[in-house]
Design a protein around this motif. Structure first.
Motif, mmCIF file in Angstrom:
data_model
loop_
_atom_site.group_PDB
_atom_site.id
_atom_site.type_symbol
_atom_site.label_atom_id
_atom_site.label_comp_id
_atom_site.label_asym_id
_atom_site.label_seq_id
_atom_site.Cartn_x
_atom_site.Cartn_y
_atom_site.Cartn_z
ATOM 1 N N LEU A 310 0.821 -1.205 0.000
ATOM 2 C CA LEU A 310 0.000 0.000 0.000
ATOM 3 C C LEU A 310 0.857 1.259 0.000
ATOM 4 C CD1 LEU A 310 -2.832 1.242 0.146
ATOM 5 C CD2 LEU A 310 -2.637 1.173 2.649
ATOM 6 N N GLY A 311 1.766 1.352 0.968
ATOM 7 C CA GLY A 311 2.621 2.534 1.060
ATOM 8 C C GLY A 311 4.076 2.210 0.834
ATOM 9 N N GLY A 312 4.342 1.157 0.064
ATOM 10 C CA GLY A 312 5.714 0.736 -0.206
ATOM 11 C C GLY A 312 5.773 -0.763 -0.380
ATOM 12 N N ILE A 313 6.983 -1.280 -0.492
ATOM 13 C CA ILE A 313 7.178 -2.705 -0.724
ATOM 14 C C ILE A 313 8.199 -3.235 0.281
ATOM 15 C CG2 ILE A 313 7.926 -4.472 -2.370
ATOM 16 C CD1 ILE A 313 7.082 -2.594 -4.630
ATOM 17 N N VAL A 314 7.865 -4.360 0.902
ATOM 18 C CA VAL A 314 8.768 -5.038 1.841
ATOM 19 C C VAL A 314 9.192 -6.360 1.218
ATOM 20 C CG1 VAL A 314 9.051 -5.973 4.161
ATOM 21 C CG2 VAL A 314 7.567 -3.979 3.803
ATOM 22 N N VAL A 315 10.510 -6.597 1.171
ATOM 23 C CA VAL A 315 11.031 -7.830 0.585
ATOM 24 C C VAL A 315 11.920 -8.547 1.595
ATOM 25 C CG1 VAL A 315 10.986 -6.823 -1.730
ATOM 26 C CG2 VAL A 315 13.103 -6.750 -0.400
ATOM 27 N N ALA A 316 12.233 -9.782 1.313
ATOM 28 C CA ALA A 316 13.117 -10.557 2.183
ATOM 29 C C ALA A 316 14.533 -9.982 2.131
ATOM 30 C CB ALA A 316 13.125 -12.020 1.746
ATOM 31 N N PRO A 317 15.264 -10.020 3.244
ATOM 32 C CA PRO A 317 16.648 -9.521 3.235
ATOM 33 C C PRO A 317 17.576 -10.447 2.456
ATOM 34 C CG PRO A 317 16.130 -10.511 5.355
ATOM 35 C CD PRO A 317 14.843 -10.487 4.579
ATOM 36 N N LYS A 318 18.685 -9.894 2.017
ATOM 37 C CA LYS A 318 19.741 -10.644 1.322
ATOM 38 C C LYS A 318 19.230 -11.301 0.047
ATOM 39 C CE LYS A 318 22.020 -11.672 5.737
ATOM 40 N NZ LYS A 318 22.604 -12.713 6.622
ATOM 41 N N ASN A 319 18.259 -10.653 -0.607
ATOM 42 C CA ASN A 319 17.646 -11.231 -1.801
ATOM 43 C C ASN A 319 17.659 -10.194 -2.923
ATOM 44 O OD1 ASN A 319 15.920 -12.329 -3.765
ATOM 45 N ND2 ASN A 319 14.670 -13.365 -2.233
ATOM 46 N N PRO A 320 18.735 -10.134 -3.706
ATOM 47 C CA PRO A 320 18.823 -9.124 -4.760
ATOM 48 C C PRO A 320 17.727 -9.259 -5.816
ATOM 49 C CG PRO A 320 20.640 -10.694 -4.905
ATOM 50 C CD PRO A 320 19.969 -10.935 -3.596
ATOM 51 N N SER A 321 17.294 -10.482 -6.103
ATOM 52 C CA SER A 321 16.244 -10.668 -7.114
ATOM 53 C C SER A 321 14.924 -10.055 -6.663
ATOM 54 C CB SER A 321 16.059 -12.155 -7.410
ATOM 55 O OG SER A 321 17.233 -12.684 -8.011
ATOM 56 N N ALA A 322 14.608 -10.179 -5.364
ATOM 57 C CA ALA A 322 13.375 -9.588 -4.842
ATOM 58 C C ALA A 322 13.439 -8.068 -4.906
ATOM 59 C CB ALA A 322 13.136 -10.054 -3.409
ATOM 60 N N LEU A 323 14.586 -7.504 -4.581
ATOM 61 C CA LEU A 323 14.765 -6.054 -4.678
ATOM 62 C C LEU A 323 14.640 -5.597 -6.126
ATOM 63 C CD1 LEU A 323 17.723 -5.116 -2.287
ATOM 64 C CD2 LEU A 323 15.361 -4.330 -2.130
ATOM 65 N N SER A 324 15.274 -6.328 -7.023
ATOM 66 C CA SER A 324 15.239 -5.982 -8.439
ATOM 67 C C SER A 324 13.815 -6.012 -8.977
ATOM 68 C CB SER A 324 16.126 -6.958 -9.222
ATOM 69 O OG SER A 324 16.181 -6.596 -10.589
ATOM 70 N N THR A 325 13.057 -7.028 -8.596
ATOM 71 C CA THR A 325 11.667 -7.145 -9.038
ATOM 72 C C THR A 325 10.825 -5.980 -8.531
ATOM 73 O OG1 THR A 325 11.801 -9.567 -9.127
ATOM 74 C CG2 THR A 325 9.605 -8.602 -8.929
ATOM 75 N N ALA A 326 11.051 -5.567 -7.275
ATOM 76 C CA ALA A 326 10.302 -4.448 -6.696
ATOM 77 C C ALA A 326 10.592 -3.152 -7.439
ATOM 78 C CB ALA A 326 10.641 -4.311 -5.220
ATOM 79 N N VAL A 327 11.865 -2.896 -7.711
ATOM 80 C CA VAL A 327 12.240 -1.676 -8.423
ATOM 81 C C VAL A 327 11.667 -1.690 -9.843
ATOM 82 C CG1 VAL A 327 14.176 -0.357 -9.366
ATOM 83 C CG2 VAL A 327 14.306 -1.261 -7.031
ATOM 84 N N GLU A 328 11.767 -2.827 -10.522
ATOM 85 C CA GLU A 328 11.226 -2.923 -11.882
ATOM 86 C C GLU A 328 9.715 -2.694 -11.893
ATOM 87 O OE1 GLU A 328 10.754 -6.080 -15.624
ATOM 88 O OE2 GLU A 328 11.865 -6.686 -13.809
ATOM 89 N N ARG A 329 9.033 -3.232 -10.913
ATOM 90 C CA ARG A 329 7.577 -3.054 -10.832
ATOM 91 C C ARG A 329 7.208 -1.579 -10.719
ATOM 92 N NH1 ARG A 329 4.056 -4.919 -5.594
ATOM 93 N NH2 ARG A 329 1.969 -4.343 -6.389
#
Length: 372
Positions: A310-329
């Motif tokens: 809703l007001g941002g995205i929370v991803v698992a730590p130490k997971n570059p793919s999850a961060l990358s997916t969030a930024v791309e989204r």
């Protein structure tokens, strides 16, 4: 009831801190306006020191050098003998250790403040002169995650009783964040670029390496510029990692900056990829206050701060793919980006406001004074 009558009916508190930040300073001032008799001993080099002086709140200037600062302890003792206080509230381990020694044999309550996870243990002697000291009445935790961490500590039959732990969020106010967005061209960022900002100290647990890998994993058509704000320019390992990426020209080191909030305000996304031991990071709060969408890891109090989805995205730590997916989204959906930024700003205004901190801290003081 007159202001004088209110003051006389509420406990007197001596707050011990260092170069107190804006939320701390406004908490002290808010408590005074609510009728509490609050005095502060703090570092005169702090940027908010003069504001406290103008409010007649500084009992003595104090800059503690260690947990065993003899002069500082004597200064606290001197203030405690000069005026009758009901409560000491110490905002860092040095202040807590010195305050406990200074108030030995005195009839008052001692409140501690804890803003990060870790570094407390029943096997650590320094913990026994601070947070584990039996005279500590309450530990104010800046997030539920910290309260839960402290409640989980065990050694044989030893534990911190639940009644000693209380979560009070550190409050803010949107009116404090009025800086104009910085000109990012000074860092080599092209006009109109999609910018991801990350601010933090030069520490492995901040996860800068994970974020650099995440940006490098972005698809070729996702043109993102990454701003790394902080004392990272001499980190040769990170510099080498950046040089090995597909687009090192899109990753910029700004060095330490006094205008870090204005840099965040000029960005599209704020990422904090910490791997451990966060409380409620001020850098994330500042970005949210400017309406910048946060992407954070599920570490410490950050999931309490960011309303995932809703007001941002929370991803698992130490997971570059999850961060990358969030930024791309967020890059591909600017409507989502804008909506999350607005929701993030509203969350600071509605759930982390300084008035809430003043109210809850005041109730804590009254409850402690009432049981004496």
């Amino acid at each position: 009831m007159s202001d004088q009558q209110k003051s006389n009916s509420l406990p007197a508190i001596l707050c011990l801190t260092d170069a107190c930040d804006r939320p701390e300073s406004e908490l002290f001032i808010g408590l005074k306006k609510a009728g509490f008799d609050v005095d502060v001993m703090c570092n005169p080099k702090g940027r908010n020191y003069q504001r406290l002086v103008d409010e007649n709140m500084v009992a003595q200037p104090m800059a503690l050098q260690s947990r065993f600062d003899k002069a500082g302890t004597e200064a606290i003792r001197d203030q405690l003998t000069r005026k009758k206080y009901d409560i000491i509230h110490a905002y860092n381990p040095r202040a807590l250790a010195c305050g406990l020694r200074a108030s030995k044999d005195m009839d008052l309550e001692v409140v501690a403040y804890r803003g990060v996870i870790g570094n407390i243990s029943f096997l650590n002697p320094e913990s026994w002169i601070t947070f584990l000291h039996p005279r500590v009445s309450k530990i104010v935790c800046v997030a539920d995650a910290i309260r839960e961490y402290l409640a989980s500590l065990r050694f044989l039959w030893l534990r911190i009783p639940d009644h000693k732990l209380q979560r009070i969020y550190k409050g803010h106010d949107l009116s404090w964040y009025q800086d104009q967005p910085a000109d990012l061209s000074q860092f080599g960022v092209p006009e109109g670029a999609f910018v991801v900002c990350c601010t933090g100290r030069n520490s492995p647990r901040k996860g800068f390496d994970v974020l650099i890998r995440a940006v490098d994993e972005l698809p070729e058509d996702v043109e993102v510029h990454l701003l790394l704000v902080g004392d990272l320019v001499d980190n040769k390992k990170l510099q080498a990692q950046v040089e090995a990426t597909s687009h090192p020209e899109r990753i910029h080191f700004t060095g330490y900056r006094q205008d870090a909030p204005a840099i965040a305000a000029a960005s599209d996304v704020f990422v904090l990829p910490s791997t451990e031991r966060e409380g409620l990071p001020r850098a994330v709060i500042e970005a949210m206050a400017y309406g910048i969408t946060p992407v954070v890891t599920a570490v410490g109090g950050m999931p309490e701060l960011v309303d995932d989805g809703l007001g941002g995205i929370v991803v698992a730590p130490k997971n570059p793919s999850a961060l990358s997916t969030a930024v791309e989204r967020l890059y591909r959906n600017r409507g989502l980006l804008s909506g999350m930024g607005k929701a993030a700003r509203e969350r600071i205004a509605n759930h982390f406001h300084t008035s809430q901190t003043v109210r809850e801290t005041g109730e804590l003081y009254k409850s402690l004074a009432g049981r004496r």
